[in-house]
Write a protein that holds these residues in place. Structure first.
Motif, PDB file in Angstrom:
ATOM      1  N   ILE A  10       0.818  -1.214   0.000  1.00  0.00           N
ATOM      2  CA  ILE A  10       0.000   0.000   0.000  1.00  0.00           C
ATOM      3  C   ILE A  10       0.853   1.266   0.000  1.00  0.00           C
ATOM      4  CG2 ILE A  10      -1.700   1.300   1.359  1.00  0.00           C
ATOM      5  CD1 ILE A  10      -2.688  -1.440   2.356  1.00  0.00           C
ATOM      6  N   GLY A  11       2.055   1.173   0.530  1.00  0.00           N
ATOM      7  CA  GLY A  11       2.929   2.343   0.593  1.00  0.00           C
ATOM      8  C   GLY A  11       2.834   3.110   1.893  1.00  0.00           C
ATOM      9  N   VAL A  12       2.555   2.376   2.983  1.00  0.00           N
ATOM     10  CA  VAL A  12       2.541   2.971   4.323  1.00  0.00           C
ATOM     11  C   VAL A  12       3.494   2.170   5.208  1.00  0.00           C
ATOM     12  CG1 VAL A  12       0.173   3.841   4.093  1.00  0.00           C
ATOM     13  CG2 VAL A  12       0.547   1.599   5.115  1.00  0.00           C
ATOM     14  N   THR A  13       3.636   2.586   6.461  1.00  0.00           N
ATOM     15  CA  THR A  13       4.502   1.854   7.379  1.00  0.00           C
ATOM     16  C   THR A  13       3.750   0.701   8.030  1.00  0.00           C
ATOM     17  OG1 THR A  13       3.953   3.198   9.313  1.00  0.00           O
ATOM     18  CG2 THR A  13       5.785   3.975   7.914  1.00  0.00           C
ATOM     19  N   ILE A  33      -9.646   1.940   1.159  1.00  0.00           N
ATOM     20  CA  ILE A  33      -9.858   1.326  -0.155  1.00  0.00           C
ATOM     21  C   ILE A  33      -8.597   0.604  -0.614  1.00  0.00           C
ATOM     22  CG2 ILE A  33     -10.274   1.835  -2.598  1.00  0.00           C
ATOM     23  CD1 ILE A  33     -12.262   4.023  -1.570  1.00  0.00           C
ATOM     24  N   ALA A  34      -7.434   1.196  -0.387  1.00  0.00           N
ATOM     25  CA  ALA A  34      -6.174   0.541  -0.772  1.00  0.00           C
ATOM     26  C   ALA A  34      -6.017  -0.791  -0.053  1.00  0.00           C
ATOM     27  CB  ALA A  34      -4.993   1.467  -0.475  1.00  0.00           C
ATOM     28  N   ILE A  35      -6.344  -0.825   1.228  1.00  0.00           N
ATOM     29  CA  ILE A  35      -6.270  -2.077   1.996  1.00  0.00           C
ATOM     30  C   ILE A  35      -7.233  -3.104   1.411  1.00  0.00           C
ATOM     31  CG2 ILE A  35      -6.738  -3.141   4.247  1.00  0.00           C
ATOM     32  CD1 ILE A  35      -5.721  -0.478   5.510  1.00  0.00           C
ATOM     33  N   CYS A  36      -8.448  -2.679   1.108  1.00  0.00           N
ATOM     34  CA  CYS A  36      -9.449  -3.584   0.537  1.00  0.00           C
ATOM     35  C   CYS A  36      -8.998  -4.159  -0.792  1.00  0.00           C
ATOM     36  CB  CYS A  36     -10.776  -2.844   0.353  1.00  0.00           C
ATOM     37  SG  CYS A  36     -11.626  -2.468   1.890  1.00  0.00           S
ATOM     38  N   VAL A  37      -8.417  -3.318  -1.638  1.00  0.00           N
ATOM     39  CA  VAL A  37      -7.963  -3.783  -2.950  1.00  0.00           C
ATOM     40  C   VAL A  37      -6.881  -4.847  -2.795  1.00  0.00           C
ATOM     41  CG1 VAL A  37      -6.713  -3.068  -5.038  1.00  0.00           C
ATOM     42  CG2 VAL A  37      -8.632  -1.698  -4.196  1.00  0.00           C
ATOM     43  N   VAL A  38      -5.903  -4.573  -1.939  1.00  0.00           N
ATOM     44  CA  VAL A  38      -4.804  -5.520  -1.752  1.00  0.00           C
ATOM     45  C   VAL A  38      -5.307  -6.835  -1.160  1.00  0.00           C
ATOM     46  CG1 VAL A  38      -2.669  -5.946  -0.464  1.00  0.00           C
ATOM     47  CG2 VAL A  38      -3.006  -3.753  -1.610  1.00  0.00           C
ATOM     48  N   LEU A  39      -6.250  -6.756  -0.228  1.00  0.00           N
ATOM     49  CA  LEU A  39      -6.744  -7.965   0.438  1.00  0.00           C
ATOM     50  C   LEU A  39      -7.937  -8.603  -0.276  1.00  0.00           C
ATOM     51  CD1 LEU A  39      -6.484  -6.856   4.183  1.00  0.00           C
ATOM     52  CD2 LEU A  39      -4.866  -8.237   2.844  1.00  0.00           C
ATOM     53  N   LYS A  41     -11.049  -7.616  -0.409  1.00  0.00           N
ATOM     54  CA  LYS A  41     -12.195  -7.612   0.503  1.00  0.00           C
ATOM     55  C   LYS A  41     -12.989  -6.332   0.293  1.00  0.00           C
ATOM     56  CE  LYS A  41     -11.089 -11.324   2.887  1.00  0.00           C
ATOM     57  NZ  LYS A  41     -11.938 -12.489   2.991  1.00  0.00           N
ATOM     58  N   SER A  42     -14.235  -6.316   0.744  1.00  0.00           N
ATOM     59  CA  SER A  42     -15.046  -5.101   0.659  1.00  0.00           C
ATOM     60  C   SER A  42     -14.824  -4.253   1.914  1.00  0.00           C
ATOM     61  CB  SER A  42     -16.531  -5.460   0.539  1.00  0.00           C
ATOM     62  OG  SER A  42     -17.009  -5.977   1.769  1.00  0.00           O
ATOM     63  N   LEU A  43     -15.215  -2.986   1.824  1.00  0.00           N
ATOM     64  CA  LEU A  43     -15.142  -2.112   3.003  1.00  0.00           C
ATOM     65  C   LEU A  43     -15.952  -2.692   4.154  1.00  0.00           C
ATOM     66  CD1 LEU A  43     -15.451   1.399   1.341  1.00  0.00           C
ATOM     67  CD2 LEU A  43     -13.505   0.573   2.660  1.00  0.00           C
ATOM     68  N   ASP A  44     -17.138  -3.213   3.843  1.00  0.00           N
ATOM     69  CA  ASP A  44     -17.980  -3.814   4.886  1.00  0.00           C
ATOM     70  C   ASP A  44     -17.274  -4.961   5.591  1.00  0.00           C
ATOM     71  OD1 ASP A  44     -20.093  -2.090   4.464  1.00  0.00           O
ATOM     72  OD2 ASP A  44     -21.253  -3.498   3.252  1.00  0.00           O
ATOM     73  N   GLU A  45     -16.622  -5.812   4.822  1.00  0.00           N
ATOM     74  CA  GLU A  45     -15.953  -6.975   5.406  1.00  0.00           C
ATOM     75  C   GLU A  45     -14.825  -6.567   6.357  1.00  0.00           C
ATOM     76  OE1 GLU A  45     -16.101 -10.578   2.266  1.00  0.00           O
ATOM     77  OE2 GLU A  45     -15.117  -8.754   1.531  1.00  0.00           O
ATOM     78  N   LEU A  46     -14.131  -5.497   6.048  1.00  0.00           N
ATOM     79  CA  LEU A  46     -12.956  -5.130   6.842  1.00  0.00           C
ATOM     80  C   LEU A  46     -13.202  -4.074   7.907  1.00  0.00           C
ATOM     81  CD1 LEU A  46     -10.121  -5.052   4.171  1.00  0.00           C
ATOM     82  CD2 LEU A  46     -10.697  -6.870   5.775  1.00  0.00           C
ATOM     83  N   PHE A  47     -14.140  -3.152   7.664  1.00  0.00           N
ATOM     84  CA  PHE A  47     -14.202  -1.989   8.540  1.00  0.00           C
ATOM     85  C   PHE A  47     -15.515  -1.772   9.280  1.00  0.00           C
ATOM     86  CE2 PHE A  47     -10.777  -1.037   5.549  1.00  0.00           C
ATOM     87  CZ  PHE A  47      -9.771  -0.715   6.439  1.00  0.00           C
ATOM     88  N   TRP A  48     -16.551  -2.512   8.961  1.00  0.00           N
ATOM     89  CA  TRP A  48     -17.797  -2.321   9.677  1.00  0.00           C
ATOM     90  C   TRP A  48     -18.054  -3.519  10.569  1.00  0.00           C
ATOM     91  CZ3 TRP A  48     -16.931   0.557   5.478  1.00  0.00           C
ATOM     92  CH2 TRP A  48     -17.369   1.874   5.517  1.00  0.00           C
ATOM     93  N   GLU A  49     -18.295  -3.223  11.847  1.00  0.00           N
ATOM     94  CA  GLU A  49     -18.566  -4.281  12.818  1.00  0.00           C
ATOM     95  C   GLU A  49     -20.029  -4.683  12.742  1.00  0.00           C
ATOM     96  OE1 GLU A  49     -17.177  -3.544  16.809  1.00  0.00           O
ATOM     97  OE2 GLU A  49     -15.747  -2.089  16.045  1.00  0.00           O
ATOM     98  N   GLU A  50     -20.277  -5.917  13.083  1.00  0.00           N
ATOM     99  CA  GLU A  50     -21.655  -6.376  13.190  1.00  0.00           C
ATOM    100  C   GLU A  50     -22.338  -5.581  14.299  1.00  0.00           C
ATOM    101  OE1 GLU A  50     -23.258  -8.726  11.378  1.00  0.00           O
ATOM    102  OE2 GLU A  50     -21.469  -8.959  10.137  1.00  0.00           O
ATOM    103  N   GLU A  51     -23.611  -5.300  14.118  1.00  0.00           N
ATOM    104  CA  GLU A  51     -24.356  -4.493  15.086  1.00  0.00           C
ATOM    105  C   GLU A  51     -24.292  -5.089  16.482  1.00  0.00           C
ATOM    106  OE1 GLU A  51     -28.861  -2.908  15.793  1.00  0.00           O
ATOM    107  OE2 GLU A  51     -28.117  -3.045  13.732  1.00  0.00           O
TER     108      GLU A  51
END
Length: 55
Positions: A10-13, A33-39, A41-51
């Motif tokens: 991704i180009g970060v540390t 989005i960069a993390i999602c593309v590399v992995l 995965k969708s934004l929902d899968e990686l960054f949204w918690e189940e209610e």
């Protein structure tokens, strides 16, 4: 994939990836989005918690 591998792709540390994982850093949408593309995965899968987990 290791934090180091993800960070390099991704180009970060590695520390940035670690902070995102620990909820110590709120990443920009661009970084999310960069993390999602590399992995592949969708934004929902990686960054949204189940209610039920948020309560």
């Amino acid at each position: 994939m290791s934090q180091k591998d993800l960070a390099e792709a991704i180009g970060v540390t590695r520390q940035t990836i670690n902070a995102v994982e620990k909820d110590d850093y709120n990443p920009s949408i661009k970084l999310c989005i960069a993390i999602c593309v590399v992995l592949n995965k969708s934004l929902d899968e990686l960054f949204w918690e189940e209610e039920e987990n948020v309560r």
